[in-house]
Design an enzyme around this catalytic site. Structure first.
Site, PDB file in Angstrom:
ATOM      1  CD  GLU A  18      -3.109  -0.512   0.136  1.00 17.32           C
ATOM      2  OE1 GLU A  18      -3.160  -0.226  -1.075  1.00 17.32           O
ATOM      3  OE2 GLU A  18      -3.714  -1.468   0.632  1.00 17.32           O
ATOM      4  CB  THR A  20       4.342   0.336  -2.747  1.00 19.87           C
ATOM      5  OG1 THR A  20       3.154  -0.380  -3.116  1.00 19.87           O
ATOM      6  CG2 THR A  20       4.723  -0.020  -1.321  1.00 19.87           C
ATOM      7  CG  ASP A  21       0.318   3.152  -6.528  1.00 21.91           C
ATOM      8  OD1 ASP A  21       0.566   3.863  -5.531  1.00 21.91           O
ATOM      9  OD2 ASP A  21      -0.770   3.209  -7.145  1.00 21.91           O
ATOM     10  N   GLY A 104     -16.105   5.081  -2.718  1.00 17.77           N
ATOM     11  CA  GLY A 104     -15.372   5.628  -1.572  1.00 17.77           C
ATOM     12  C   GLY A 104     -15.051   4.588  -0.525  1.00 17.77           C
ATOM     13  CG  LEU A 107     -13.664  -2.548  -2.122  1.00 17.91           C
ATOM     14  CD1 LEU A 107     -15.085  -3.008  -1.851  1.00 17.91           C
ATOM     15  CD2 LEU A 107     -12.732  -3.749  -2.147  1.00 17.91           C
ATOM     16  CD  GLU A 143      -8.424   8.151  -9.630  1.00 18.86           C
ATOM     17  OE1 GLU A 143      -8.848   7.358 -10.498  1.00 18.86           O
ATOM     18  OE2 GLU A 143      -8.457   7.912  -8.430  1.00 18.86           O
ATOM     19  CG  ASP A 155      -6.577   1.890  -7.444  1.00 18.08           C
ATOM     20  OD1 ASP A 155      -5.964   1.104  -6.706  1.00 18.08           O
ATOM     21  OD2 ASP A 155      -6.903   3.039  -7.105  1.00 18.08           O
TER      22      ASP A 155
HETATM   23  C1  GLA Z   1      -5.415   4.377  -3.861  1.00 10.26           C
HETATM   24  C2  GLA Z   1      -4.744   4.856  -5.133  1.00 10.26           C
HETATM   25  C3  GLA Z   1      -3.645   3.889  -5.567  1.00 10.26           C
HETATM   26  C4  GLA Z   1      -2.702   3.541  -4.422  1.00 10.26           C
HETATM   27  C5  GLA Z   1      -3.483   3.206  -3.161  1.00 10.26           C
HETATM   28  C6  GLA Z   1      -2.593   3.052  -1.948  1.00 10.26           C
HETATM   29  O1  GLA Z   1      -6.134   3.217  -4.089  1.00 10.26           O
HETATM   30  O2  GLA Z   1      -5.682   5.003  -6.149  1.00 10.26           O
HETATM   31  O3  GLA Z   1      -2.951   4.425  -6.673  1.00 10.26           O
HETATM   32  O4  GLA Z   1      -1.786   4.570  -4.200  1.00 10.26           O
HETATM   33  O5  GLA Z   1      -4.455   4.182  -2.845  1.00 10.26           O
HETATM   34  O6  GLA Z   1      -1.827   1.919  -2.079  1.00 10.26           O
END
Ligand code: GLA
Length: 342
Positions: A18, A20-21, A104, A107, A143, A155
């Site tokens: 989480e 990390t992207d 929200g 997911l 986004e 995501d």
């Molecule tokens: C959201 C963002 C993702 C990612 C997560 C945290 O889902 O859309 O890009 O950064 O939070 O891991």
């Protein structure tokens, strides 16, 4: 040119990895069966007429002049604007949007909406679908630039590249995606709503992202993927803790891949708990409602439970053993296929 197209894009759960992207790190998400469906019918008047069936609202604009808007309309206008910028020749279309991912909730209803819109618009316009990683980047620009949330690619890649019964190990530096069979046997993964809604654009998400960028510039590295724990320690607070979360979370992702491969559920649970501790104490994205939900999962016998997604509310993901006690509001999540269009 087809006059009709139907696109379905799933939301996603993230097993581990989480925040990390956007730090060129690692994550292990999977596409879920809930998602967003967009039905498109070609129009000849050069207009986009969109209807969000679940909220009973409409939007109408010229395909070559999307302009900006708020809420769900920003996604539709952004999808048209970004496809146009990428050189797609879009036709006018009537778009009917409906979804089953709670909004929200962590997911990723947003990515599902972006992906379904983009796939439906390409198909109804008779345009070839680009490489899915390129498409994920395009969706994340919707986004970032139209909705105002500086989210990464987690995501969108999960929604576009999901594979039935597999999690995806994504390396956000090379953008390599590897399927990891997720065989849980008698165990199950569930998500539980903390009851607290979040929006990425409005939460501390963008602030965390800015802190990571500051940590990089202080360390003189391009991304936190290049930082070590010793380097993180040299940073001032809170940057030091933010960097520590990212570095330790990357190693937990590979440890989780190894645990899943040898069906070591106890170790997987331990890693989920460790991830949560790091997100709560070092990254500071948990809330009292989320903490309560995590405690509830643990009381029900979860081997591990952690906040999932951007944080500041949303859902908790928990790994339950076969003999878990009833956990109110728990919804089982299973890895399914990625987005499809016909
Ligand atoms: C959201 C963002 C993702 C990612 C997560 C945290 O889902 O859309 O890009 O950064 O939070 O891991």
């Amino acid at each position: 040119m087809p006059s009709h197209a139907v696109a379905f894009a799933p939301g996603r759960a993230n097993l581990i990895g989480e925040h990390t992207d956007y730090n060129q790190g690692l994550a292990l998400p999977f596409a879920i069966s809930e998602g967003v469906t967009v039905r498109a019918n070609g129009l000849t008047d050069g207009c986009i007429e969109a209807v969000a069936l679940d909220v009973g609202e409409r939007d109408r604009f010229l395909v070559d002049r999307p302009g900006h808007a708020r809420g769900w309309r920003a996604f539709v206008r952004g999808a048209v604007g970004e496809l146009d910028r990428a050189g797609a020749q879009l036709r006018g279309a009537e778009l009917e949007i409906t979804g089953t991912v709670p909004r929200g909730a962590g997911l990723s209803s947003s990515a599902a909406l972006e992906v379904a819109l983009v796939l439906a618009l390409l198909k109804v316009s008779g345009e070839a679908e680009p490489d899915r990683i390129e498409l994920a980047k395009l969706c994340s620009r919707i986004e970032n630039e139209w909705v105002g949330a500086q989210t990464g690619l987690l995501d969108q890649i999960a929604s576009l590249c999901g594979r039935n019964e597999c999690a995806l190990r994504i390396d956000f530096r090379s953008l390599e995606v590897r399927s990891v069979p997720l065989e849980l046997g008698e165990y199950s993964l569930v998500t539980v709503d903390s009851g607290e809604k979040h929006t990425h654009a409005g939460s501390g998400y963008n602030e965390r992202r800015a802190e990571c960028a500051r940590a990089c510039s202080e360390l003189g590295v391009e991304s936190l993927r290049e930082a070590t724990l010793a380097m993180a320690e040299s940073l001032p607070e809170p940057l030091s803790r933010r960097a520590r979360h990212v570095i330790t979370e990357n190693s937990r992702v590979d440890a989780a891949v190894a645990a899943v491969s040898r069906s070591d559920m106890v170790e997987l649970g331990r890693l989920l708990d460790a991830s949560h501790g790091s997100l709560r104490d070092d990254y500071e994205v948990s809330t009292p409602a989320v903490e309560k939900t995590v405690r509830r999962c643990k009381r029900a016998g979860a081997l591990g439970a952690r906040i999932m997604g951007g944080g500041f509310g949303g859902h908790v993901i928990a790994l339950l053993p076969p003999d878990a006690q009833g956990l109110e509001g728990a919804v089982e999540v299973r890895p399914g296929d990625g987005a499809r269009v016909s």
